[in-house]
Design a protein around this motif. Structure first.
Motif, PDB file in Angstrom:
ATOM      1  N   GLY A 198      -8.374  -2.883  -8.317  1.00 23.33           N
ATOM      2  CA  GLY A 198      -6.671  -3.192  -8.239  1.00 23.33           C
ATOM      3  C   GLY A 198      -5.982  -2.127  -7.767  1.00 23.33           C
ATOM      4  O   GLY A 198      -5.118  -2.113  -6.961  1.00 23.33           O
ATOM      5  N   MET A 199      -6.315  -0.710  -7.881  1.00 19.12           N
ATOM      6  CA  MET A 199      -5.353   0.390  -7.723  1.00 19.12           C
ATOM      7  C   MET A 199      -5.788   0.502  -6.201  1.00 19.12           C
ATOM      8  O   MET A 199      -4.719   0.859  -5.542  1.00 19.12           O
ATOM      9  N   SER A 200      -6.827   0.318  -5.793  1.00 15.04           N
ATOM     10  CA  SER A 200      -7.207   0.318  -4.402  1.00 15.04           C
ATOM     11  C   SER A 200      -6.190  -0.698  -3.513  1.00 15.04           C
ATOM     12  O   SER A 200      -5.699  -0.392  -2.461  1.00 15.04           O
ATOM     13  N   TYR A 201      -6.185  -1.939  -3.972  1.00 17.09           N
ATOM     14  CA  TYR A 201      -5.251  -3.024  -3.358  1.00 17.09           C
ATOM     15  C   TYR A 201      -3.792  -2.651  -3.370  1.00 17.09           C
ATOM     16  O   TYR A 201      -3.166  -2.604  -2.454  1.00 17.09           O
ATOM     17  N   LEU A 202      -3.218  -1.971  -4.680  1.00 12.23           N
ATOM     18  CA  LEU A 202      -1.882  -1.389  -5.081  1.00 12.23           C
ATOM     19  C   LEU A 202      -1.650  -0.577  -3.641  1.00 12.23           C
ATOM     20  O   LEU A 202      -0.655  -0.210  -3.194  1.00 12.23           O
ATOM     21  N   ALA A 203      -2.651   0.784  -3.588  1.00 14.04           N
ATOM     22  CA  ALA A 203      -2.469   1.609  -2.845  1.00 14.04           C
ATOM     23  C   ALA A 203      -2.359   1.195  -1.229  1.00 14.04           C
ATOM     24  O   ALA A 203      -1.948   1.899  -0.402  1.00 14.04           O
ATOM     25  N   ALA A 204      -2.779   0.153  -0.970  1.00 14.76           N
ATOM     26  CA  ALA A 204      -3.032  -0.191   0.281  1.00 14.76           C
ATOM     27  C   ALA A 204      -1.701  -0.958   0.869  1.00 14.76           C
ATOM     28  O   ALA A 204      -1.546  -1.239   1.981  1.00 14.76           O
ATOM     29  N   VAL A 236       0.179  -2.580   4.707  1.00 13.76           N
ATOM     30  CA  VAL A 236      -0.056  -3.950   5.392  1.00 13.76           C
ATOM     31  C   VAL A 236       0.959  -3.941   6.762  1.00 13.76           C
ATOM     32  O   VAL A 236       2.011  -3.467   6.664  1.00 13.76           O
ATOM     33  N   SER A 237       0.491  -4.807   7.499  1.00 12.43           N
ATOM     34  CA  SER A 237       0.796  -4.984   8.795  1.00 12.43           C
ATOM     35  C   SER A 237       0.684  -6.552   9.167  1.00 12.43           C
ATOM     36  O   SER A 237      -0.377  -6.849   8.886  1.00 12.43           O
ATOM     37  N   GLY A 238       1.702  -6.986   9.510  1.00 12.94           N
ATOM     38  CA  GLY A 238       1.683  -8.449   9.804  1.00 12.94           C
ATOM     39  C   GLY A 238       1.657  -9.449   8.478  1.00 12.94           C
ATOM     40  O   GLY A 238       2.373  -9.133   7.385  1.00 12.94           O
ATOM     41  N   GLU A 239       0.986 -10.625   8.556  1.00 12.74           N
ATOM     42  CA  GLU A 239       1.188 -11.493   7.398  1.00 12.74           C
ATOM     43  C   GLU A 239       0.103 -10.945   6.190  1.00 12.74           C
ATOM     44  O   GLU A 239      -0.933 -10.726   6.395  1.00 12.74           O
ATOM     45  N   ILE A 240       0.524 -10.713   5.095  1.00 18.07           N
ATOM     46  CA  ILE A 240      -0.133 -10.082   4.007  1.00 18.07           C
ATOM     47  C   ILE A 240      -1.485 -10.669   3.760  1.00 18.07           C
ATOM     48  O   ILE A 240      -2.332 -10.060   3.452  1.00 18.07           O
ATOM     49  N   LYS A 241      -1.547 -11.954   3.558  1.00 16.36           N
ATOM     50  CA  LYS A 241      -2.645 -12.783   3.206  1.00 16.36           C
ATOM     51  C   LYS A 241      -3.944 -12.518   4.154  1.00 16.36           C
ATOM     52  O   LYS A 241      -4.935 -12.277   3.969  1.00 16.36           O
ATOM     53  N   GLU A 242      -3.502 -12.551   5.361  1.00 20.15           N
ATOM     54  CA  GLU A 242      -4.509 -12.400   6.721  1.00 20.15           C
ATOM     55  C   GLU A 242      -4.898 -11.155   6.483  1.00 20.15           C
ATOM     56  O   GLU A 242      -6.251 -10.674   6.726  1.00 20.15           O
ATOM     57  N   TRP A 243      -3.974  -9.903   6.268  1.00 21.78           N
ATOM     58  CA  TRP A 243      -4.300  -8.605   6.359  1.00 21.78           C
ATOM     59  C   TRP A 243      -5.255  -8.403   5.261  1.00 21.78           C
ATOM     60  O   TRP A 243      -6.368  -7.550   5.562  1.00 21.78           O
ATOM     61  N   TYR A 244      -5.082  -8.525   4.130  1.00 21.77           N
ATOM     62  CA  TYR A 244      -6.053  -8.429   3.221  1.00 21.77           C
ATOM     63  C   TYR A 244      -7.325  -8.852   3.229  1.00 21.77           C
ATOM     64  O   TYR A 244      -8.648  -8.336   3.155  1.00 21.77           O
ATOM     65  N   LYS A 245      -7.521 -10.030   3.904  1.00 22.65           N
ATOM     66  CA  LYS A 245      -8.568 -10.688   4.248  1.00 22.65           C
ATOM     67  C   LYS A 245      -9.364  -9.905   5.173  1.00 22.65           C
ATOM     68  O   LYS A 245     -10.493  -9.732   5.188  1.00 22.65           O
ATOM     69  N   LYS A 246      -8.551  -9.573   6.383  1.00 28.13           N
ATOM     70  CA  LYS A 246      -9.202  -8.761   7.284  1.00 28.13           C
ATOM     71  C   LYS A 246      -9.572  -7.346   6.903  1.00 28.13           C
ATOM     72  O   LYS A 246     -11.082  -6.953   7.235  1.00 28.13           O
ATOM     73  N   GLU A 247      -8.967  -6.692   6.243  1.00 32.80           N
ATOM     74  CA  GLU A 247      -9.377  -5.156   5.676  1.00 32.80           C
ATOM     75  C   GLU A 247     -10.267  -5.095   4.490  1.00 32.80           C
ATOM     76  O   GLU A 247     -10.962  -4.283   4.410  1.00 32.80           O
TER      77      GLU A 247
END
Length: 167
Positions: free
Chosen positions: A95-101, A105-116
C-alpha cells in the motif's frame, strides 16, 4: 438397514459483522496490543521467525501419537499467527508503494495503475485503505489481524479507536 441418526445440533449461526467485531476482532486487538506492551524488550521480542519444523514431522509420518499431533498443531498455529502478521506488514508495504506512486500518475488514474503495477484500481485502493489505517494506528500490526480483517472492519476499528483512544 440401519436407521440414519437425526441431526440434533442447532445450525451454525453466522454473526453479523458488528457482532463479529465486538466479540472477536476487538478482543483480539486489545489482547495483541496488551501482550506487546507487556513485553520488556518490545523491539527485540517482536520477531516473526517462522519454524516450519512441523512439516518434517508430517512428511516423515511421525504423527503417530496424540502428544505429537497436538504438539504439531500448536506449532502450526504459531506459524499461522506469525505468517498472518508478516502478510499484514507486506500488505502495508504494498500500500505504501501505491501511495508513493501517486505523484507520478499521468493520465487516467485507473488505467495508469493497471499499466504500471498490473493491478486493478480497486485492489490498489484496498491496499491503500489498510495502509492508511496502519499508518494511523500502527499498533494494529502486533494484533495478529489479517489484511482482510483490517479491510472488512476498517470503519469499525476507526470508530472504536476514536472513541477509545487508550489503545
Amino acid at each position: 438397514s440401519p436407521e440414519k441418526k437425526k441431526r440434533t445440533d442447532e445450525p451454525c449461526e453466522i454473526p453479523s459483522d458488528d457482532k463479529l467485531f465486538e466479540n472477536d476482532i476487538l478482543p483480539q486487538i486489545v489482547t495483541g496490543i496488551n501482550t506487546y506492551l507487556n513485553q520488556q524488550n518490545r523491539s527485540i521480542d517482536l520477531q516473526w521467525n517462522v519454524d516450519f519444523g512441523f512439516i518434517d514431522l508430517i512428511h516423515e509420518g511421525k504423527l503417530n501419537t496424540m502428544e505429537i499431533i497436538k504438539f504439531t498443531h500448536d506449532k502450526i498455529l504459531v506459524a499461522e499467527q506469525k505468517i498472518t502478521s508478516i502478510l499484514l506488514l507486506t500488505a502495508y508495504a504494498r500500500g505504501m508503494s501505491y501511495l508513493a506512486a501517486r505523484p507520478f500518475v499521468s493520465g487516467e488514474i485507473k488505467e495508469w495503475y493497471k499499466k504500471e503495477f498490473n493491478t486493478s484500481f480497486r485492489t490498489m485502493c484496498r491496499y491503500q485503505q489498510v495502509t492508511m489505517l496502519l499508518m494511523t494506528y500502527p499498533g494494529l500490526l502486533v494484533t495478529g489481524l489479517s489484511f482482510m480483517q483490517c479491510l472488512k472492519h476498517h470503519n469499525r476499528i476507526i470508530e472504536h479507536l476514536i472513541k477509545n483512544n487508550e489503545l
